[in-house]
Design an enzyme around this catalytic site. Sequence first.
Site, PDB file in Angstrom:
ATOM      1  N   GLY A   1       0.859  -1.303  -0.070  1.00 37.62           N
ATOM      2  CA  GLY A   1      -0.028   0.078   0.022  1.00 37.62           C
ATOM      3  C   GLY A   1       0.763   1.299  -0.174  1.00 37.62           C
ATOM      4  N   GLN A   2       0.010   2.553  -0.131  1.00 33.39           N
ATOM      5  CA  GLN A   2       0.943   3.587  -0.508  1.00 33.39           C
ATOM      6  C   GLN A   2       1.693   4.129   0.851  1.00 33.39           C
ATOM      7  OE1 GLN A   2      -0.840   6.992  -2.791  1.00 33.39           O
ATOM      8  NE2 GLN A   2      -2.911   5.914  -2.274  1.00 33.39           N
TER       9      GLN A   2
ATOM     10  N   ASP B   1      -2.929 -12.021   6.783  1.00 33.72           N
ATOM     11  CA  ASP B   1      -3.991 -11.670   5.632  1.00 33.72           C
ATOM     12  C   ASP B   1      -5.095 -11.241   6.422  1.00 33.72           C
ATOM     13  OD1 ASP B   1      -6.022 -11.735   4.149  1.00 33.72           O
ATOM     14  OD2 ASP B   1      -5.879 -13.839   3.192  1.00 33.72           O
TER      15      ASP B   1
ATOM     16  N   THR C   1     -10.067   7.318   7.983  1.00 35.54           N
ATOM     17  CA  THR C   1     -10.606   8.162   7.065  1.00 35.54           C
ATOM     18  C   THR C   1     -11.692   9.085   7.412  1.00 35.54           C
ATOM     19  OG1 THR C   1     -11.578   7.848   4.766  1.00 35.54           O
ATOM     20  CG2 THR C   1     -12.241   6.433   6.520  1.00 35.54           C
ATOM     21  N   ASP C   2     -11.660  10.335   6.406  1.00 33.78           N
ATOM     22  CA  ASP C   2     -12.723  11.264   6.833  1.00 33.78           C
ATOM     23  C   ASP C   2     -13.965  10.543   6.271  1.00 33.78           C
ATOM     24  OD1 ASP C   2     -13.529  12.448   3.741  1.00 33.78           O
ATOM     25  OD2 ASP C   2     -11.537  11.612   3.855  1.00 33.78           O
TER      26      ASP C   2
ATOM     27  N   TYR D   1     -17.778   1.573   2.683  1.00 34.97           N
ATOM     28  CA  TYR D   1     -16.430   1.838   3.052  1.00 34.97           C
ATOM     29  C   TYR D   1     -16.196   2.463   4.271  1.00 34.97           C
ATOM     30  CZ  TYR D   1     -11.616   3.676   3.173  1.00 34.97           C
ATOM     31  OH  TYR D   1     -10.360   4.368   3.473  1.00 34.97           O
TER      32      TYR D   1
ATOM     33  N   TRP E   1      -7.594  11.856   0.911  1.00 27.52           N
ATOM     34  CA  TRP E   1      -7.041  11.889  -0.189  1.00 27.52           C
ATOM     35  C   TRP E   1      -5.534  11.467  -0.392  1.00 27.52           C
ATOM     36  CZ3 TRP E   1      -9.117  17.164  -2.521  1.00 27.52           C
ATOM     37  CH2 TRP E   1     -10.626  17.130  -2.473  1.00 27.52           C
TER      38      TRP E   1
END
Length: 281
Positions: free
Chosen positions: A10-11, A32, A97-98, A121, A146
């Site tokens: 992932g990023q 996992d 997350t927002d 999500y 973002w």
Amino acid sequence: MKLLIFGKTGQVARELQRLVPDATCLGRDEADLTNPAACAAAITATRADAVINAAAWTAVDKAEAEEAAATVVNGAAPTAMARAAAARGLPFLHISTDYVFDGAGDQPFAPDHPTAPQNAYGRSKLAGEEGVCAAGGNHLILRTSWVVSAHGTNFVKTMLRLGKERESLNVVADQIGGPTPAAAIADALVAAAKAMAQGAQGGTHHFSGQPDTSWAGFARAIMAEANLPCRITDIPTTDYPTPARRPLNSRLDCSAFTTAFGIPRPDWRQGLTAIVKELTQ
């Protein structure tokens, strides 16, 4: 300080590995997230000083059709991790997350603002937040928005690809938020993990890039940074329907995180310069 990190591709996970090359990073083949018990077992066995969960279900639209699966990955797995970390007395840091908010209004959301996710999500991520809090250990829930980098699939890479192929693009202009470089998130997590390992208390905090902008404004900045002549035309969200409802307001009030850990909001424009430079080298 030794870190145990969930995630490899992932990023944020990629940036964490770059920042802390001696950390133990567990990919899907080793931990996992569809198997929460296996994730907990990895923490029970670790000799690390802190645990960071940088793995998640991030396919927002796909979650609409597979909410149960997304909730295992984003809800049950971090809950199991947090319980195992609490049992060991290890700080546990988790990215959220927002999308846990309703996206209404035009003011930045504070960490204690009532949650009201508008898509599957967001609901799956809120389940994870609730489980992490209930585990009772010293934890940090870091809500961001973002996320962009030179890795994986994200808005910057999509705009660069399309900007080379087309003369103009229509981009949503009524969704406002803070683009956040994954490298800045990694920096913040590592700094917070070090502080928590020395006794600092975590909690629920916000961390996003500044200044706030629209997707269209961000797209223009990307084209300018890459010297691409592609024109950006503003459109409303209603002209770009997606399976999952996106929030119009993704602004986050990050002041409490700065006060608690001394980490200011990153300037996404500097992050964008670094991302474009990496992609073009």
